[in-house]
Design a protein around this motif. Structure first.
Motif, mmCIF file in Angstrom:
data_model
loop_
_atom_site.group_PDB
_atom_site.id
_atom_site.type_symbol
_atom_site.label_atom_id
_atom_site.label_comp_id
_atom_site.label_asym_id
_atom_site.label_seq_id
_atom_site.Cartn_x
_atom_site.Cartn_y
_atom_site.Cartn_z
ATOM 1 N N LEU A 283 0.874 -1.178 0.000
ATOM 2 C CA LEU A 283 0.000 0.000 0.000
ATOM 3 C C LEU A 283 0.907 1.223 0.000
ATOM 4 C CD1 LEU A 283 -2.769 -1.008 2.588
ATOM 5 C CD2 LEU A 283 -2.770 -1.289 0.107
ATOM 6 N N ALA B 52 0.283 4.984 2.160
ATOM 7 C CA ALA B 52 -0.856 4.525 2.951
ATOM 8 C C ALA B 52 -1.391 5.616 3.862
ATOM 9 C CB ALA B 52 -0.470 3.304 3.778
ATOM 10 N N GLU C 81 -8.464 5.556 6.384
ATOM 11 C CA GLU C 81 -8.046 4.618 7.426
ATOM 12 C C GLU C 81 -8.838 3.322 7.382
ATOM 13 O OE1 GLU C 81 -8.172 6.445 11.230
ATOM 14 O OE2 GLU C 81 -6.794 8.062 10.689
ATOM 15 N N VAL D 295 -7.442 1.088 4.681
ATOM 16 C CA VAL D 295 -6.175 0.474 5.097
ATOM 17 C C VAL D 295 -6.442 -0.681 6.064
ATOM 18 C CG1 VAL D 295 -3.998 0.877 6.317
ATOM 19 C CG2 VAL D 295 -4.878 2.600 4.743
ATOM 20 N N TRP E 252 -5.568 -4.589 5.447
ATOM 21 C CA TRP E 252 -4.720 -5.262 6.420
ATOM 22 C C TRP E 252 -5.372 -6.574 6.854
ATOM 23 C CZ3 TRP E 252 -1.380 -1.787 9.920
ATOM 24 C CH2 TRP E 252 -0.452 -2.554 10.624
ATOM 25 N N LEU F 242 3.487 -1.269 4.025
ATOM 26 C CA LEU F 242 2.879 0.058 3.912
ATOM 27 C C LEU F 242 4.000 1.080 3.779
ATOM 28 C CD1 LEU F 242 0.713 -1.717 5.498
ATOM 29 C CD2 LEU F 242 -0.121 0.422 6.427
ATOM 30 N N THR G 94 4.907 5.272 3.769
ATOM 31 C CA THR G 94 4.344 6.508 4.307
ATOM 32 C C THR G 94 5.430 7.574 4.373
ATOM 33 O OG1 THR G 94 3.451 7.528 6.319
ATOM 34 C CG2 THR G 94 4.721 5.531 6.604
#
Length: 376
Positions: free
Chosen positions: A34, A37, A42, A45, A49, A61, A63
């Motif tokens: 992802l 992410a 949220e 995600v 998950w 993930l 970020t």
């Protein structure tokens, strides 16, 4: 993926650090990645998950937020992130760039010395992709000239890549200008008032959308205060309040202004909104601030004073009449009027496929009301 020592990992780093490239490699190897992410919803995600855990697939993930800097409002997701493995990555420095260039050269069996790698690393863009492209260019020039990579080939490869970057920059500027002209023309096509493109440049929606592009970019990299400051500046100059988190497609036309759009609103391409419209939210039943504002699909038209409330979808080419209050999904091509808004029951094969100004023409192909009017 079976050899991956952790089932879930979070890779954080600044833009152009190579984290997206690593995520792509991870996905190609059979894992689930992802990318960015922290810019995703949220709930999405969390559900992805869960699916990765059910499928027993490794999850990565990426970020831009460091550990502790990604503010999570969903408690279950926050607890999982606290237990996950966090890894940091930085943009490559000269030493790492030299190692990357040497590694790519070794893969291509290209005889580059350490001095060559350091020379190239100090003069090229510090990204993983740049190192790969540079070595590929050197390899091509060596084959074309039937000579090992020397100083001349290295210099020509750098000039070619830098020249390509300048060409790309020029093309980007030309693309911006042509995109602006197309935007102006789309407004002229939907509004009979302007006499030229120059006049449209003074329209408040043009400035509001321009400011929003800046605010949205700041919002995506989690510079929330600066994003809100740009948003307030745009509202002061244009009278249009678009939350920095809202997503806007191409050629949005807000006639006159005085429109409000919430954080999770999504607006498609060629959408037309008239004055005093609210794209508002509703209170989430679970108390978690997820998707709570409407989605306007491509080519939809929202009449003046309309209130579109909640995480609903206005279908493609749908029209919402003036002062209508819409709280439920609107199908493609429908026309909604009234409080609470109801469909005018236009047959699917007869709904208008061309743009209709104001969304509420004088004669609409609705149920025939003229006999009732005659009796009155």
């Amino acid at each position: 993926p079976d050899s991956w020592p952790f089932r879930t990992a979070i890779l954080s780093g600044p833009p152009r650090s190579g984290k997206s490239l690593l995520a792509a490699w991870f996905a190609e190897s059979g894992g689930v990645a992802l990318d960015d992410a922290d810019q995703m919803d949220e709930t999405a995600v969390f559900h992805r998950w869960n699916r990765a855990q059910e499928e027993k697939t490794p999850l990565l993930l990426t970020t831009t937020a460091r550990e502790g800097g990604w503010k999570i409002t969903l408690p279950d997701l926050g607890s999982r992130m606290g237990a996950a493995l966090w890894l940091d990555i930085e943009a490559p420095d000269d030493e790492m760039m030299a190692d990357l260039i040497a590694a790519h050269a070794e893969t291509r069996l290209l005889p580059l010395t350490d001095d060559h790698a350091r020379y190239l690393a100090s003069r090229c863009e510090r990204t993983h992709i740049a190192a790969e492209r540079l070595v590929a260019t050197i390899d091509r020039l060596s084959l074309e000239r039937k000579a090992p990579p020397g100083q001349a080939i290295l210099r020509d490869a750098l000039e070619e890549l830098n020249g390509r970057r300048m060409v790309n920059a020029a093309q980007g500027i030309c693309g911006m200008v042509s995109g602006l002209i197309a935007y102006l023309d789309s407004i002229v096509a939907r509004d009979p008032a302007p006499r030229s493109r120059w006049e449209v440049l003074l329209y408040p929606c043009l400035w509001a959308v321009g400011f929003h592009r800046v605010a949205h970019g700041l919002f995506r990299v989690r510079l929330f205060f600066l994003a809100r400051a740009v948003n307030h500046l745009a509202r002061f100059f244009s009278g249009i309040d678009i939350h920095p988190g809202a997503t806007i497609g191409k050629h949005l036309f807000i006639d006159h202004g005085f429109t409000v759009s919430g954080e999770t609103a999504e607006i498609g391409d060629n959408v037309t909104i008239y004055q005093c419209v609210t794209l508002g939210g509703t209170n989430p039943a679970n108390g978690i601030g997820g998707k709570r504002h409407p989605t306007l699909s491509d080519d939809s038209i929202i009449g003046s004073g309309a209130q579109i409330l909640g995480p609903i979808t206005i279908g493609r080419r749908a029209r919402v009449g003036a002062n209508a209050v819409v709280t439920e999904d609107v199908p493609e091509g429908a026309t909604m009027v009234g409080v609470k808004a109801r469909s005018t029951l236009v047959a699917a094969e007869t709904w208008a496929k061309d743009f209709i100004p104001y969304g509420t023409p004088c004669r609409e192909p609705c149920a025939d009301a003229e006999p009732a009017v005659d009796r009155i």
